[in-house]
Design an enzyme around this catalytic site. Structure first.
Site, PDB file in Angstrom:
ATOM      1  N   ARG A  60      -3.434 -46.580  -2.438  1.00  0.00           N
ATOM      2  CA  ARG A  60      -2.397 -46.943  -3.254  1.00  0.00           C
ATOM      3  C   ARG A  60      -3.354 -46.857  -4.769  1.00  0.00           C
ATOM      4  NH1 ARG A  60       0.748 -52.220  -0.998  1.00  0.00           N
ATOM      5  NH2 ARG A  60       1.698 -51.606  -2.889  1.00  0.00           N
ATOM      6  N   PHE A  61      -2.421 -46.299  -5.678  1.00  0.00           N
ATOM      7  CA  PHE A  61      -2.888 -46.320  -6.997  1.00  0.00           C
ATOM      8  C   PHE A  61      -2.538 -47.298  -8.012  1.00  0.00           C
ATOM      9  CE2 PHE A  61       0.977 -43.721  -6.815  1.00  0.00           C
ATOM     10  CZ  PHE A  61       1.910 -44.321  -7.407  1.00  0.00           C
TER      11      PHE A  61
ATOM     12  N   ASP B 190      13.500 -33.004  -1.911  1.00  0.00           N
ATOM     13  CA  ASP B 190      14.002 -34.537  -1.684  1.00  0.00           C
ATOM     14  C   ASP B 190      13.136 -35.201  -2.887  1.00  0.00           C
ATOM     15  OD1 ASP B 190      15.255 -36.587  -0.330  1.00  0.00           O
ATOM     16  OD2 ASP B 190      13.433 -37.410   0.540  1.00  0.00           O
TER      17      ASP B 190
ATOM     18  N   HIS C 112      13.204 -37.248  -5.485  1.00  0.00           N
ATOM     19  CA  HIS C 112      14.356 -38.191  -6.156  1.00  0.00           C
ATOM     20  C   HIS C 112      13.619 -39.001  -7.175  1.00  0.00           C
ATOM     21  CE1 HIS C 112      13.180 -40.957  -3.276  1.00  0.00           C
ATOM     22  NE2 HIS C 112      13.340 -40.345  -2.349  1.00  0.00           N
ATOM     23  N   GLY C 113      14.702 -39.961  -7.655  1.00  0.00           N
ATOM     24  CA  GLY C 113      14.240 -40.769  -8.735  1.00  0.00           C
ATOM     25  C   GLY C 113      13.377 -42.257  -8.290  1.00  0.00           C
TER      26      GLY C 113
END
Length: 448
Positions: free
Chosen positions: A234-235, A317, A319-320
């Site tokens: 996890r960043f 895929d 996407h936003g």
């Protein structure tokens, strides 16, 4: 009125309210947060001071869209709602159940719940998950949702894939509860659908390829328990001597004030009757956010490389919600890449259309030099820069691919999966690289 407190660490950021009769939401920043030095809004669409003239309906829509984007999607959302004893449309109920550890820095608790408030949190509770237990739960998913452990929902991360968040210490994995620690890894098992059995290896290869060609990406590892499991660092978490510090991030939908339903540019589908309706997240909209960065040139280049890389790996895929920004008092900074997948190599019979268009091109066969130039024009990028970055990234992919495949085989990626990945990606790179000279010769007049 039902109210929830929203925290960053031990600081109360504000209060989320819901009027069930009017079905309206509100969010009011706490005075201590709003007035202190170094404070920041949760997103550009939820400023510290409400805009003049904003109606209650407009404010409610922005609040709902921001917090709904913290929730999982698809079956994961159904499982979370069922476990919490609420419905998938009950945002407040879901936040009470899942809000203890969301993506980013936020923590949501029921107002006046002193047992859950950060200041009252006691010792961290660690529940170890052994590889054998993880394997058993992967095999039991037909009977028990993967996100539910010990009768509790352990998923508060947006997305469709099965996943849980764990804290890793000395190579061992724990479910964690408490105010001092937080999860540091996302665990993504092999999907239930047999056609997606290669997804963990595919995503790992995409992430490692991105790192090797110079993109900033979340670190990944592929482990076998014996089922393949992808671990993503996890960043939005930083380990410190006194625990785990959470960093606030927003995804593209949150930053633009759009609901999760608008994460695709053609949010209403690709059918002929609706294909012209492009109201969702798009590259021009994402590039407009870079103006809010303290280092706009750096983040503009980073976002351009992210966009080009999606084409080169065949990630239709992208996407936003698959692009995020760190959000603090300085503004927005582009976060490392994640969820990179070569959709074509999965051979699942879907994913042919890009989530966001390059110019007007929603597929690789439509992506001509003209459309690359159109993309540059729409996003206010120099044509020569787009051409140079496409040529450079494609060249780097070609240069590192053999070493990536060799390393992947050492990590027990099946040879057929690695070879298919190589064939698809190198084919795209060869086809797209030939466009660069024509792109660099484009002129603004061609699109005005």
């Amino acid at each position: 009125m039902v109210t929830l407190d929203v925290w960053v660490g031990h600081d109360l950021v504000g209060v989320l309210g819901h009027d069930p009769k009017a079905n309206q939401f509100s969010f009011d920043y706490a005075a201590g947060w709003r007035n202190a030095a170094g404070r920041f809004p949760l997103s550009p669409q939820l400023p510290l001071q409400r805009p003049a003239g904003e109606t209650a309906e407009q404010h409610s829509a922005q609040v709902r869209q921001f917090f709904e984007n913290l929730l999982p999607e698809g079956e994961a959302l159904d499982h979370a709602a069922q476990s919490a004893g609420t419905t998938r449309s009950n945002l407040v109920g879901l936040l009470i159940a899942l809000g203890k550890e969301t993506a980013g820095a936020l923590r949501v608790t029921l107002t006046d719940d002193t047992a859950a408030a950060p200041a009252a949190a006691g010792a961290d509770q660690l529940r170890e998950i052994t590889p054998a237990q993880l394997s058993e739960r992967i095999r039991e998913r037909g009977n028990l949702p993967f996100s539910v452990w010990d009768g509790k929902v352990r998923l508060s991360i947006a997305g469709y894939q099965d996943k849980i968040a764990v804290y890793e210490r000395e190579g061992r994995w724990y479910l964690v509860e408490g105010g001092r620690l937080a999860s540091t890894e996302i665990v993504k098992p092999v999907p239930v659908r047999p056609q997606l059995a290669s997804l963990p290896a595919n995503e790992h290869m995409c992430m490692q390829l991105a790192r090797r060609v110079g993109l900033e990406v979340a670190p990944t590892r592929l482990v076998h328990v014996p089922e393949p499991v992808l671990l993503v660092r996890r960043f939005d978490r930083v380990e410190a001597p006194d625990g785990v510090r959470r960093l606030h991030i927003v995804d593209g939908c949150q930053a633009l004030g759009l609901s999760v339903a608008m994460k695709y540019e053609r949010a209403y589908g690709d059918g002929a009757e609706v294909a012209h309706l492009r109201e969702g997240v798009s590259f021009p909209k994402l590039f407009s956010l870079v103006d809010q960065s303290p280092l706009p040139a750096v983040d503009r280049l980073g976002l351009l490389r992210w966009a080009i890389f999606q084409v080169l790996i065949g990630n239709t895929d992208a996407h936003g919600k698959n692009v995020s920004f760190f959000c603090d008092e300085r503004g927005l900074r582009l976060a490392p890449a994640y969820d990179l997948v070569c959709m074509e190599a999965l051979d699942v019979g879907f994913g042919g259309a890009y989530a966001m268009a390059y110019g007007d091109a929603f597929s690789e066969h439509e992506l001509s030099p003209y459309e690359w130039g159109h993309f540059a024009y729409q996003c206010k990028l120099p044509f020569r820069l787009v051409a140079n970055e496409l040529d450079t990234l494609a060249g780097k992919v070609l240069a590192v691919m053999d070493a990536l495949v060799a390393d992947s085989l050492q990590q027990d990626v099946p040879a057929a999966v690695a070879q298919r990945f190589k064939e698809v990606v190198l084919g795209i790179c060869d086809r797209q690289r030939v466009h660069t000279k024509q792109i660099s010769r484009a002129k603004r007049a061609d699109y005005e």
